[in-house]
Write an enzyme that holds these catalytic residues in place. Structure first.
Site, PDB file in Angstrom:
ATOM      1  N   GLY A 446      28.813   2.775  50.046  1.00 45.58           N
ATOM      2  CA  GLY A 446      29.307   2.360  51.351  1.00 45.58           C
ATOM      3  C   GLY A 446      30.301   3.378  51.823  1.00 45.58           C
ATOM      4  O   GLY A 446      30.597   4.356  51.143  1.00 45.58           O
ATOM      5  N   GLY A 448      33.196   4.384  55.389  1.00 44.70           N
ATOM      6  CA  GLY A 448      33.644   4.098  56.741  1.00 44.70           C
ATOM      7  C   GLY A 448      34.407   5.288  57.237  1.00 44.70           C
ATOM      8  O   GLY A 448      34.194   6.400  56.766  1.00 44.70           O
ATOM      9  N   GLY A 449      35.313   5.049  58.174  1.00 43.17           N
ATOM     10  CA  GLY A 449      36.071   6.139  58.755  1.00 43.17           C
ATOM     11  C   GLY A 449      36.946   6.841  57.746  1.00 43.17           C
ATOM     12  O   GLY A 449      37.234   8.017  57.883  1.00 43.17           O
ATOM     13  N   GLY A 451      36.535   7.150  54.260  1.00 45.51           N
ATOM     14  CA  GLY A 451      36.004   7.816  53.091  1.00 45.51           C
ATOM     15  C   GLY A 451      34.662   7.244  52.672  1.00 45.51           C
ATOM     16  O   GLY A 451      34.089   6.425  53.367  1.00 45.51           O
ATOM     17  N   THR A 452      34.191   7.710  51.520  1.00 47.46           N
ATOM     18  CA  THR A 452      32.887   7.290  51.040  1.00 47.46           C
ATOM     19  C   THR A 452      33.039   6.763  49.623  1.00 47.46           C
ATOM     20  O   THR A 452      33.805   7.306  48.849  1.00 47.46           O
ATOM     21  CB  THR A 452      31.928   8.500  51.030  1.00 47.46           C
ATOM     22  OG1 THR A 452      32.072   9.163  52.287  1.00 47.46           O
ATOM     23  CG2 THR A 452      30.518   8.077  50.861  1.00 47.46           C
ATOM     24  N   LYS A 467      35.872   6.314  44.832  1.00 46.22           N
ATOM     25  CA  LYS A 467      36.197   6.416  46.256  1.00 46.22           C
ATOM     26  C   LYS A 467      36.724   7.810  46.565  1.00 46.22           C
ATOM     27  O   LYS A 467      37.695   8.263  45.983  1.00 46.22           O
ATOM     28  CB  LYS A 467      37.252   5.372  46.626  1.00 46.22           C
ATOM     29  CG  LYS A 467      37.638   5.512  48.075  1.00 46.22           C
ATOM     30  CD  LYS A 467      38.386   4.328  48.592  1.00 46.22           C
ATOM     31  CE  LYS A 467      38.824   4.628  50.008  1.00 46.22           C
ATOM     32  NZ  LYS A 467      39.563   3.591  50.625  1.00 46.22           N
ATOM     33  N   ASP A 564      44.269  -4.179  55.283  1.00 46.08           N
ATOM     34  CA  ASP A 564      42.937  -4.144  55.910  1.00 46.08           C
ATOM     35  C   ASP A 564      42.058  -5.235  55.301  1.00 46.08           C
ATOM     36  O   ASP A 564      40.985  -4.973  54.792  1.00 46.08           O
ATOM     37  CB  ASP A 564      42.318  -2.752  55.734  1.00 46.08           C
ATOM     38  CG  ASP A 564      41.137  -2.524  56.667  1.00 46.08           C
ATOM     39  OD1 ASP A 564      40.907  -3.363  57.566  1.00 46.08           O
ATOM     40  OD2 ASP A 564      40.440  -1.511  56.502  1.00 46.08           O
TER      41      ASP A 564
END
Ligand SMILES: *[C@@H]1O[C@H](CO)[C@@H](O)[C@H](O)[C@H]1NC(C)=O
Ligand SMILES: *[C@@H]1O[C@H](CO)[C@@H](O)[C@H](O)[C@H]1NC(C)=O
Ligand SMILES: *[C@@H]1O[C@H](CO)[C@@H](O)[C@H](O)[C@H]1NC(C)=O
Ligand SMILES: *[C@@H]1O[C@H](CO)[C@@H](O)[C@H](O)[C@H]1NC(C)=O
Ligand SMILES: *[C@@H]1O[C@H](CO)[C@@H](O)[C@H](O)[C@H]1NC(C)=O
Ligand SMILES: *[C@@H]1O[C@H](CO)[C@@H](O)[C@H](O)[C@H]1NC(C)=O
Ligand SMILES: *[C@@H]1O[C@H](CO)[C@@H](O)[C@H](O)[C@H]1NC(C)=O
Ligand SMILES: *[C@@H]1O[C@H](CO)[C@@H](O)[C@H](O)[C@H]1NC(C)=O
Ligand SMILES: *[C@@H]1O[C@H](CO)[C@@H](O)[C@H](O)[C@H]1NC(C)=O
Ligand SMILES: *[C@@H]1O[C@H](CO)[C@@H](O)[C@H](O)[C@H]1NC(C)=O
Ligand SMILES: *[C@@H]1O[C@H](CO)[C@@H](O)[C@H](O)[C@H]1NC(C)=O
Ligand SMILES: *[C@@H]1O[C@H](CO)[C@@H](O)[C@H](O)[C@H]1NC(C)=O
Length: 761
Positions: A446, A448-449, A451-452, A467, A564
């Site tokens: 997965g 997002g803005g 990182g991966t 991560k 978050d």
């Protein structure tokens, strides 16, 4: 521990050896240059017969084309003068920058949306942009573009659509003065970026009117927002103070489009020979990886344009010695090449292992001379290569060590040594590369803005999640080692365990326990799921997540704010046990509150409205976001959801108005609407409402939320107590004492945001 340090003496040796190596390197370089003979590929046709190959200085390969019968449907371009009379290709109304066949991409200029405050006339001016490619075979690349927002008091939304669904996202950026800004990084202060989903082919920008430049006009007159190529954008402080961003390229920014032929898979497309686009012999078809349709490519050993008859031409491998090595006699054959050992020898000439099999008295002298020359030549070459490798390796070690030091690695090592039995490991870059197969795309879990996340398999066959962040700010960099020490001590069954980290890289990587069953978001919103989620399971997940957050807030030392909380940050294991994840956004509560960075990390739809006004992240911000997660569990709807075709709604505001008008039932997930559980559902809804109080201080603490959920869960498991509502009410404490104003205040903020999206302001 497998971290290698190079001491001061190591550095001294490397420095001393430099002049000596310099001379050698020069020799090596000219030697290698002589050996490399550049051969340009033979030209091949890239357009249909009679069609222009270029427009201005942009080349136009088929399936693109200018004029009738020059392109495949949807790929026709026009070639017009731009405002200064230079020929440029256009798709629809946007200028095309360039086209590539593989990857199947095109770059165009799209306009930057802006809002400006005019102090003299005290009003705002706006220009917002939309790009509609629904009738074209293009979609905005999710890998190469970012929604980018620049400003000091700005909240911009992006709404979009792909084949299946509508989408809304947003990005907020705040800064108190222009002094705090730095060039380069787009970190949330003065600039923010967010990713978009796959397959979007329509997008529209709008600004939230409550966030405008009237407060900050002295140092920031205008805000900007655009979906643009991520590599193109480099933040500069002058974008805040002047209109420079809008003035280059005529207020436009490049955006990368992915394209594909048709809307069918290769298998289906091949059945219709009249419409199948991979016309060339020796071509292959691939399904597009980012939406419907397919793309064509020449087979191995061929190159050119697979969309044209005879477009794929044989590669003459014998003239390309770098890519196709041959240490013997090279013969080109269609699609491949033969490389045989010289007569009288055998072995593998491609690998350069030809050896003499029998001695031939007539050629032995020649052979000896040949061997001697080529051996000494090879030795010289080998020496060069070894020397440059050693140099590279030393350089790499020094870089690694520097990163390790900068990220507080030594402090971390000492700390680990002093705390015996701490299960935390510092990994080397090599170990993680091996575990993830060099960060293979197939291993992505997965992202997002920020990182991966990759799945990694360690040497002991243990699965982990790794991560890899894109950026961290300077404060985090310095404190990284210290934060690791604290995070590594968190030990709670409902918090994803941090197993270790890697500090030898520019942005440290984190290694977490691997959780097998995906995210809560996927679990709730997965359309293909066949079985229903029972109220028991929902309550269990809510209760476990709440406990984890309560633990972070009150039992961890120092307390940790998640920052978050959302359903996609709650992972589930095989037994549907919840595990709270992603401390990328979490911040340790600083002792000195005034030092707090005004960095916005949260996600649209979950963001605490109070935080948007005060820019102070508190434990109550997590409570608010958790309230939204509770709503998702109760309603099965997303934090921003769509009703009908085009109407977007914020879940929290719909919920609050539904509660006020006593029509909660309409919102609930059909599967939990059964009569006997209604009272319990009402109690959970009431708890969610308290979490969503607009004033942070009126919200319960995470500990209270966890305790309430735990008790409700126990009631559910012992139904003989269930109908004793009085007792439940007592357990929940006083009915919430919110006032009309607070609720409507919250409602109006969220409602306004939703309205701004609806009307594209
Ligand atoms: C390229 O096109 C020209 C005419 O348009 C044709 O004569 C030529 O044979 C083509 N070349 C190849 C390699 O197909
Ligand atoms: C492409 O062709 C269609 C039909 O001929 C025409 O309506 C459209 O304007 C063309 N598009 C461009 C960019 O020239
Ligand atoms: C037209 O294109 C030329 C060449 O790329 C460029 O220098 C010029 O600024 C463009 N004019 C406008 C108005 O975009
Ligand atoms: C297209 O332009 C971009 C940026 O100007 C450049 O990086 C890229 O290599 C170009 N691609 C092709 C196929 O020319
Ligand atoms: C601001 O508004 C005044 C009055 O309407 C106008 O004269 C001026 O040109 C405007 N300034 C800018 C930068 O648009
Ligand atoms: C986008 O364009 C298509 C066709 O050109 C049109 O049917 C559709 O309504 C447009 N979408 C929006 C949101 O404007
Ligand atoms: C950022 O770069 C611009 C020029 O590109 C320069 O004018 C400005 O002073 C720089 N800002 C900082 C904070 O270094
Ligand atoms: C700018 O935002 C403030 C609130 O931050 C609001 O009171 C004001 O009306 C807004 N101005 C305009 C022109 O929208
Ligand atoms: C941005 O650039 C466009 C095109 O040059 C222009 O029309 C617009 O007024 C500019 N906006 C600002 C805020 O400078
Ligand atoms: C695929 O495209 C064809 C023609 O462009 C259209 O008629 C058809 O409805 C499309 N199918 C899907 C599933 O979108
Ligand atoms: C094959 O494609 C052509 C051109 O798009 C179309 O006219 C024809 O109906 C298709 N045939 C079948 C069997 O789908
Ligand atoms: C290429 O090598 C194969 C066996 O390795 C042989 O059968 C074939 O004839 C060779 N082709 C040419 C053109 O030399």
């Amino acid at each position: 521990m497998r971290v290698t340090f190079m001491g001061e003496s190591g550095r001294g040796v490397a420095g001393g050896a430099k002049p000596f190596m310099g001379a050698r390197m020069l020799l090596c370089h000219s030697l290698l240059t002589v050996l490399l003979i550049a051969v340009t590929a033979s030209p091949f046709n890239n357009t249909r017969p009679g069609c222009p190959a270029t427009c201005g200085d942009v080349s136009i390969p088929y399936p693109f084309g200018i004029g009738p019968d020059c392109s495949l449907p949807g790929f026709n371009l026009s070639c017009n003068d731009n405002a200064s009379g230079v020929k440029k290709p256009f798709i629809y109304n946007v200028e095309l920058i360039n086209i590539s066949l593989l990857p199947a991409q095109a770059r165009v200029y799209n306009y930057i949306s802006w809002q400006c405050y005019n102090h003299t006339s005290n009003d705002m001016s706006y220009s917002t942009w939309r790009l509609n490619f629904t009738a074209y075979p293009y979609r905005f690349s999710d890998a190469d573009n970012k929604f980018t927002v620049v400003g000091c008091h700005t909240l911009a939304y992006i709404t979009g659509q792909n084949q299946k669904d509508s989408y809304a996202g947003g990005c907020v950026t705040v800064c108190g003065s222009s002094e705090s800004l730095t060039n380069g990084s787009c970190s949330g202060i003065g600039c923010c970026q967010t990713s978009i989903p796959k397959g979007i082919n329509y997008y529209k920008v709008s600004f939230n009117r409550n966030f405008n430049n009237s407060r900050v006009w002295k140092f920031n007159p205008c805000s900007y927002a655009v979906l643009a190529e991520a590599d193109w954008f480099k933040f500069s402080t002058t974008y805040i103070k002047t209109r420079q961003l809008n003035e280059t390229n005529g207020g436009r920014a490049p955006i990368v489009l992915d394209w594909a032929i048709g809307n069918e898979t290769c298998e289906v497309a091949k059945r219709n020979t009249t419409s199948y686009a991979c016309l060339s012999e020796h071509s292959d078809c691939f399904n597009s990886s980012n939406g419907p349709g397919y793309i064509c490519n020449c087979s191995r050993g061929y190159q050119g344009n697979a969309y044209l008859p005879n477009g794929c031409q044989d590669i003459d491998e014998c003239t390309l010695k770098d890519e196709y090595p041959c240490h013997g006699t090279c013969t080109n054959i269609p699609g491949d090449y033969n490389c045989t050992c010289p007569p009288g020898t055998n072995g593998d000439a491609k690998k350069g292992t030809c050896q003499g099999s029998r001695s031939n008295p007539f050629s032995s002298v020649k052979l000896v001379i040949g061997i001697v020359t080529s051996t000494s030549f090879a030795l010289l070459l080998l020496l060069c290569i070894v020397l440059s490798l050693v140099r590279e390796k030393r350089k790499l070690m020094r870089i690694k060590e520097e990163y390790f030091r900068r990220h507080g690695g030594r402090l971390l090592l000492e700390e680990i040594k002093s705390k015996q039995g701490l299960a935390f490991k510092v990994y080397t870059k090599g170990e993680l590369e091996q575990a993830t197969n060099n960060f293979d795309k197939n291993r992505i879990l997965g992202g997002g803005g920020h990182g991966t996340v990759y799945k990694g398999i360690l040497n002991d066959n243990h699965a982990v999640a790794i991560k890899k962040s894109k950026i961290i700010d300077d404060y985090q960099k310095k404190e990284f080692g210290k934060e690791m020490v604290i995070l590594s001590q968190i030990n709670h069954k409902n918090v994803v365990k941090l197993l270790g980290c890697c500090l030898e890289v520019e942005v440290p990587m984190l290694v977490y326990e691997f959780v097998s069953n995906g995210t809560l978001f996927q679990y709730i919103h997965d359309r293909n799921r066949t079985s229903h989620i029972s109220l028991d399971t929902r309550l269990e997940i809510a209760s476990q997540s709440a406990e984890a957050l309560a633990y972070l807030h009150s039992s961890a030392s120092p307390p940790i704010i998640h920052g978050d909380v959302k359903s996609s940050n709650i992972l589930l294991d095989d037994n549907h046990n919840a595990k709270v994840s992603d401390f990328g956004a979490s911040m340790l509560v600083p002792k000195d509150e005034t030092q707090f960075a005004t960095l916005v990390q949260g996600t649209c739809g979950y963001l605490d409205p109070e935080y948007l006004q005060t820019c102070q992240l508190t434990d109550k911000s997590d409570v608010y976001s958790f309230g939204v997660v509770l709503l998702e569990l109760l309603t099965g709807k997303k934090a921003f959801y769509f009703e009908g075709s085009d109407e977007e709604r914020s879940l929290s505001s719909s919920f609050l108005s539904a509660m006020k008008e006593e029509r909660l039932l309409q919102l609930l997930d059909n599967h939990i609407k059964n009569e006997e559980d209604m009272e319990l559902v009402q109690e959970i809804a009431e708890l969610a409402r308290r979490c969503l109080n607009v004033m942070g201080e009126d919200r319960p603490t995470m500990k209270e939320v966890a305790d309430d959920l735990d008790r409700l869960r126990k009631f559910k498991q012992h139904p003989f107590l269930q109908h004793n509502t009085e007792e439940i009410e007592n357990l929940l404490g006083e009915p919430s004492s919110y006032t009309e104003n607070e609720i409507s205040g919250c409602y109006s903020i969220e409602k306004k945001a939703a309205m701004d999206i609806e009307y594209g302001r």
